[in-house]
Design an enzyme around this catalytic site. Structure first.
Site, PDB file in Angstrom:
ATOM      1  N   ASP A  33       0.763  -1.257  -0.111  1.00 15.77           N
ATOM      2  CA  ASP A  33      -0.090   0.194  -0.052  1.00 15.77           C
ATOM      3  C   ASP A  33       1.006   1.171   0.076  1.00 15.77           C
ATOM      4  O   ASP A  33       1.965   1.207   0.656  1.00 15.77           O
ATOM      5  CB  ASP A  33      -0.715  -0.142   1.148  1.00 15.77           C
ATOM      6  CG  ASP A  33      -1.941   1.009   1.156  1.00 15.77           C
ATOM      7  OD1 ASP A  33      -3.167   0.575   0.692  1.00 15.77           O
ATOM      8  OD2 ASP A  33      -1.803   2.235   1.129  1.00 15.77           O
ATOM      9  N   ILE A  34       0.400   2.207  -0.620  1.00 19.33           N
ATOM     10  CA  ILE A  34       1.511   3.409  -0.719  1.00 19.33           C
ATOM     11  C   ILE A  34       1.361   4.423   0.553  1.00 19.33           C
ATOM     12  O   ILE A  34       2.130   5.139   0.596  1.00 19.33           O
ATOM     13  CB  ILE A  34       0.825   4.264  -1.997  1.00 19.33           C
ATOM     14  CG1 ILE A  34       1.791   5.275  -2.791  1.00 19.33           C
ATOM     15  CG2 ILE A  34      -0.494   5.005  -1.709  1.00 19.33           C
ATOM     16  CD1 ILE A  34       1.575   5.651  -3.924  1.00 19.33           C
ATOM     17  N   ASN A  91     -13.004  -3.062   2.191  1.00 19.09           N
ATOM     18  CA  ASN A  91     -14.020  -2.204   2.304  1.00 19.09           C
ATOM     19  C   ASN A  91     -14.947  -2.238   1.215  1.00 19.09           C
ATOM     20  O   ASN A  91     -14.410  -2.489  -0.044  1.00 19.09           O
ATOM     21  CB  ASN A  91     -13.321  -0.722   2.406  1.00 19.09           C
ATOM     22  CG  ASN A  91     -12.372  -0.654   3.616  1.00 19.09           C
ATOM     23  OD1 ASN A  91     -12.791  -0.986   4.313  1.00 19.09           O
ATOM     24  ND2 ASN A  91     -11.431  -0.068   3.316  1.00 19.09           N
ATOM     25  N   GLU A  99     -12.249   3.302  -1.395  1.00 21.06           N
ATOM     26  CA  GLU A  99     -11.742   4.588  -2.217  1.00 21.06           C
ATOM     27  C   GLU A  99     -11.664   4.148  -3.550  1.00 21.06           C
ATOM     28  O   GLU A  99     -11.794   4.761  -4.582  1.00 21.06           O
ATOM     29  CB  GLU A  99     -10.461   4.973  -1.727  1.00 21.06           C
ATOM     30  CG  GLU A  99     -10.579   5.643  -0.339  1.00 21.06           C
ATOM     31  CD  GLU A  99      -9.168   6.100   0.382  1.00 21.06           C
ATOM     32  OE1 GLU A  99      -8.205   6.171  -0.463  1.00 21.06           O
ATOM     33  OE2 GLU A  99      -9.126   6.278   1.441  1.00 21.06           O
ATOM     34  N   VAL A 100     -10.860   2.762  -3.644  1.00 21.37           N
ATOM     35  CA  VAL A 100     -10.624   2.390  -4.751  1.00 21.37           C
ATOM     36  C   VAL A 100     -11.677   1.175  -5.543  1.00 21.37           C
ATOM     37  O   VAL A 100     -11.614   0.398  -5.034  1.00 21.37           O
ATOM     38  CB  VAL A 100      -9.421   1.593  -5.139  1.00 21.37           C
ATOM     39  CG1 VAL A 100      -8.742   1.136  -6.394  1.00 21.37           C
ATOM     40  CG2 VAL A 100      -8.049   2.783  -4.607  1.00 21.37           C
ATOM     41  N   HIS A 104     -10.443  -5.383  -3.456  1.00 17.81           N
ATOM     42  CA  HIS A 104      -8.965  -5.680  -2.782  1.00 17.81           C
ATOM     43  C   HIS A 104      -9.108  -6.214  -1.454  1.00 17.81           C
ATOM     44  O   HIS A 104     -10.135  -5.676  -0.577  1.00 17.81           O
ATOM     45  CB  HIS A 104      -7.771  -4.144  -3.004  1.00 17.81           C
ATOM     46  CG  HIS A 104      -8.589  -3.243  -2.553  1.00 17.81           C
ATOM     47  ND1 HIS A 104      -9.555  -2.481  -3.051  1.00 17.81           N
ATOM     48  CD2 HIS A 104      -8.524  -2.355  -1.220  1.00 17.81           C
ATOM     49  CE1 HIS A 104      -9.941  -1.426  -2.232  1.00 17.81           C
ATOM     50  NE2 HIS A 104      -9.285  -1.358  -1.279  1.00 17.81           N
ATOM     51  N   HIS A 106      -6.933  -5.713   2.140  1.00 11.42           N
ATOM     52  CA  HIS A 106      -5.822  -5.028   3.101  1.00 11.42           C
ATOM     53  C   HIS A 106      -5.156  -6.254   3.954  1.00 11.42           C
ATOM     54  O   HIS A 106      -5.880  -6.945   4.714  1.00 11.42           O
ATOM     55  CB  HIS A 106      -6.097  -4.123   3.740  1.00 11.42           C
ATOM     56  CG  HIS A 106      -6.825  -2.936   3.333  1.00 11.42           C
ATOM     57  ND1 HIS A 106      -6.028  -1.678   2.684  1.00 11.42           N
ATOM     58  CD2 HIS A 106      -7.915  -2.485   2.580  1.00 11.42           C
ATOM     59  CE1 HIS A 106      -6.733  -0.868   2.221  1.00 11.42           C
ATOM     60  NE2 HIS A 106      -8.014  -1.351   1.846  1.00 11.42           N
TER      61      HIS A 106
HETATM   62  P1  AMP Z   1      -9.807   1.546   0.156  1.00 11.26           P
HETATM   63  O1  AMP Z   1     -10.078   2.580   0.903  1.00 11.26           O
HETATM   64  O2  AMP Z   1     -10.244  -0.063   1.029  1.00 11.26           O
HETATM   65  O3  AMP Z   1     -10.253   1.461  -1.299  1.00 11.26           O
HETATM   66  O4  AMP Z   1      -8.256   1.292   0.052  1.00 11.26           O
HETATM   67  C1  AMP Z   1      -7.323   1.847  -1.032  1.00 11.26           C
HETATM   68  C2  AMP Z   1      -5.996   1.937  -0.754  1.00 11.26           C
HETATM   69  O5  AMP Z   1      -5.355   1.777  -1.792  1.00 11.26           O
HETATM   70  C3  AMP Z   1      -5.755   2.969   0.193  1.00 11.26           C
HETATM   71  O6  AMP Z   1      -5.168   2.077   1.429  1.00 11.26           O
HETATM   72  C4  AMP Z   1      -4.551   3.575  -0.425  1.00 11.26           C
HETATM   73  O7  AMP Z   1      -3.545   3.844   0.328  1.00 11.26           O
HETATM   74  C5  AMP Z   1      -4.130   2.425  -1.664  1.00 11.26           C
HETATM   75  N1  AMP Z   1      -3.623   3.216  -2.626  1.00 11.26           N
HETATM   76  C6  AMP Z   1      -4.002   4.214  -3.368  1.00 11.26           C
HETATM   77  N2  AMP Z   1      -3.380   4.353  -4.378  1.00 11.26           N
HETATM   78  C7  AMP Z   1      -2.321   3.280  -4.442  1.00 11.26           C
HETATM   79  C8  AMP Z   1      -1.095   3.181  -5.171  1.00 11.26           C
HETATM   80  N3  AMP Z   1      -0.960   3.741  -6.204  1.00 11.26           N
HETATM   81  N4  AMP Z   1      -0.190   2.272  -4.891  1.00 11.26           N
HETATM   82  C9  AMP Z   1      -0.406   1.543  -3.830  1.00 11.26           C
HETATM   83  N5  AMP Z   1      -1.391   1.558  -2.873  1.00 11.26           N
HETATM   84  C10 AMP Z   1      -2.623   2.652  -3.291  1.00 11.26           C
END
Ligand code: AMP
Length: 121
Positions: A33-34, A91, A99-100, A104, A106
């Site tokens: 994770d970034i 999530n 967010e994404v 996925h 974690h």
């Molecule tokens: P979620 O809120 O469960 O959708 O988590 C999305 C996760 O993606 C967050 O923990 C971010 O820090 C992570 N994230 C966003 N962009 C990147 C990226 N380019 N590389 C790695 N992780 C990322």
């Protein structure tokens, strides 16, 4: 809502943006994770276009499900998380704080994480 091909994890899968890769098999891809929330914070994603856990577990093929499960086990071993444990979170949607919009999981560890992740506004 249909799958957004432009989401950041789709772009990582296509190699359009860099990531710190940990592991890959036919069905899954794993990277750091970034913005890590713990000393170890990996993101495990299926290679298929699934938006969330509901879609993935409802629609994935047996091969996709197996490959994803195998990736999780492999990464727990690779990151040395088995002995002291870890937390896995997924999530989904607005209330889940997703967010994404690519399914996925974690995988967090490397220190005691407390009883539960605190909700934030
Ligand atoms: P979620 O809120 O469960 O959708 O988590 C999305 C996760 O993606 C967050 O923990 C971010 O820090 C992570 N994230 C966003 N962009 C990147 C990226 N380019 N590389 C790695 N992780 C990322």
């Amino acid at each position: 809502m249909s799958y957004d091909e432009g989401n950041i994890f789709a772009r990582i899968l296509r190699g359009e943006i860099p990531c710190k890769k940990i592991f890959e098999n036919e069905e899954a891809f794993v990277f750091h994770d970034i913005r890590p929330q713990a000393p170890i914070h990996a993101i495990i994603i299926p290679k298929g276009a699934y938006q969330n856990a509901y879609e993935f577990y409802k629609e994935a093929t047996p091969q996709e499900l197996q490959g994803f499960a195998e990736a999780i086990v492999k990464v727990i071993d690779l990151l040395g998380l088995k002995e002291y444990g870890y937390r896995m979170i997924t999530n989904h949607g607005l209330h889940g704080g997703q967010e994404v919009p690519h399914f996925h999981v974690h995988l967090l560890g490397g220190r005691p994480l407390g009883r539960m992740v605190a909700a934030s506004d």
